[in-house]
Design a protein around this motif. Sequence first.
Motif, mmCIF file in Angstrom:
data_model
loop_
_atom_site.group_PDB
_atom_site.id
_atom_site.type_symbol
_atom_site.label_atom_id
_atom_site.label_comp_id
_atom_site.label_asym_id
_atom_site.label_seq_id
_atom_site.Cartn_x
_atom_site.Cartn_y
_atom_site.Cartn_z
ATOM 1 N N GLN A 1 0.846 -1.184 0.000
ATOM 2 C CA GLN A 1 0.000 0.000 0.000
ATOM 3 C C GLN A 1 0.884 1.237 0.000
ATOM 4 O OE1 GLN A 1 -2.530 -0.125 3.435
ATOM 5 N NE2 GLN A 1 -3.239 -2.189 3.004
ATOM 6 N N PHE A 2 0.452 2.275 -0.719
ATOM 7 C CA PHE A 2 1.184 3.536 -0.703
ATOM 8 C C PHE A 2 1.035 4.149 0.671
ATOM 9 C CE2 PHE A 2 1.320 8.176 -1.298
ATOM 10 C CZ PHE A 2 2.612 8.278 -1.765
ATOM 11 N N ILE A 3 2.170 4.465 1.324
ATOM 12 C CA ILE A 3 2.105 5.048 2.663
ATOM 13 C C ILE A 3 2.497 6.518 2.673
ATOM 14 C CG2 ILE A 3 2.382 2.872 3.884
ATOM 15 C CD1 ILE A 3 5.343 3.586 4.290
ATOM 16 N N GLY A 4 3.200 7.004 1.655
ATOM 17 C CA GLY A 4 3.528 8.417 1.578
ATOM 18 C C GLY A 4 5.003 8.684 1.357
ATOM 19 N N THR A 5 5.415 9.908 1.682
ATOM 20 C CA THR A 5 6.785 10.368 1.497
ATOM 21 C C THR A 5 7.484 10.463 2.848
ATOM 22 O OG1 THR A 5 6.054 11.675 -0.391
ATOM 23 C CG2 THR A 5 8.196 12.209 0.524
ATOM 24 N N VAL A 6 8.690 9.948 2.915
ATOM 25 C CA VAL A 6 9.454 9.954 4.162
ATOM 26 C C VAL A 6 9.886 11.379 4.476
ATOM 27 C CG1 VAL A 6 11.506 9.074 5.331
ATOM 28 C CG2 VAL A 6 10.286 7.618 3.717
ATOM 29 N N ILE A 7 9.568 11.837 5.698
ATOM 30 C CA ILE A 7 9.965 13.192 6.113
ATOM 31 C C ILE A 7 11.006 13.173 7.221
ATOM 32 C CG2 ILE A 7 7.854 14.327 5.350
ATOM 33 C CD1 ILE A 7 6.879 14.235 8.261
ATOM 34 N N ASP A 8 11.175 12.027 7.905
ATOM 35 C CA ASP A 8 12.184 11.926 8.952
ATOM 36 C C ASP A 8 12.544 10.457 9.134
ATOM 37 O OD1 ASP A 8 13.936 12.771 10.926
ATOM 38 O OD2 ASP A 8 12.427 12.656 12.511
ATOM 39 N N GLU A 9 13.782 10.229 9.535
ATOM 40 C CA GLU A 9 14.248 8.867 9.728
ATOM 41 C C GLU A 9 15.093 8.797 10.985
ATOM 42 O OE1 GLU A 9 16.808 5.434 7.406
ATOM 43 O OE2 GLU A 9 16.611 7.411 6.493
ATOM 44 N N THR A 10 14.826 7.800 11.821
ATOM 45 C CA THR A 10 15.650 7.546 12.996
ATOM 46 C C THR A 10 16.238 6.146 12.861
ATOM 47 O OG1 THR A 10 13.861 6.625 14.320
ATOM 48 C CG2 THR A 10 14.180 9.012 14.435
ATOM 49 N N LYS A 11 16.862 5.686 13.917
ATOM 50 C CA LYS A 11 17.516 4.383 13.882
ATOM 51 C C LYS A 11 16.519 3.255 13.622
ATOM 52 C CE LYS A 11 20.916 1.762 16.475
ATOM 53 N NZ LYS A 11 21.782 1.765 17.649
#
Length: 103
Positions: free
Chosen positions: A31-41
């Motif tokens: 499923q399309f979930i969107g665009t990544v705006i932040d990433e952590t560990k």
Amino acid sequence: MRDAQTFIYLDFIGIELYAKSKKNPNWSEFQFIGTVIDETKYTLRVKNEDHSKIYIKDQYMFRSWIDQPNGIKKMIEFDGTKIKGNPENRIKLIRKKNRRKLH
């Protein structure tokens, strides 16, 4: 430039992602979930239209499309456990891989 060999080692901010849950049987398809705006560990924060949601990396399979030099888009599918860790540490792994190829 992103290519298939180095895609999982790079930063995911700005990438559109599709996901499939490994644990939830209701998510049997991507499923399309969107665009990544932040990433952590361990997590990805994804924005879709007007809301954002946090996804735990190792609980999902992800899929994305990347542009190839010849103008064709290529689909990349990867397990979330392969992208666990900080993006800056994954980028260092690319350099280590390239150094190993030279020797």
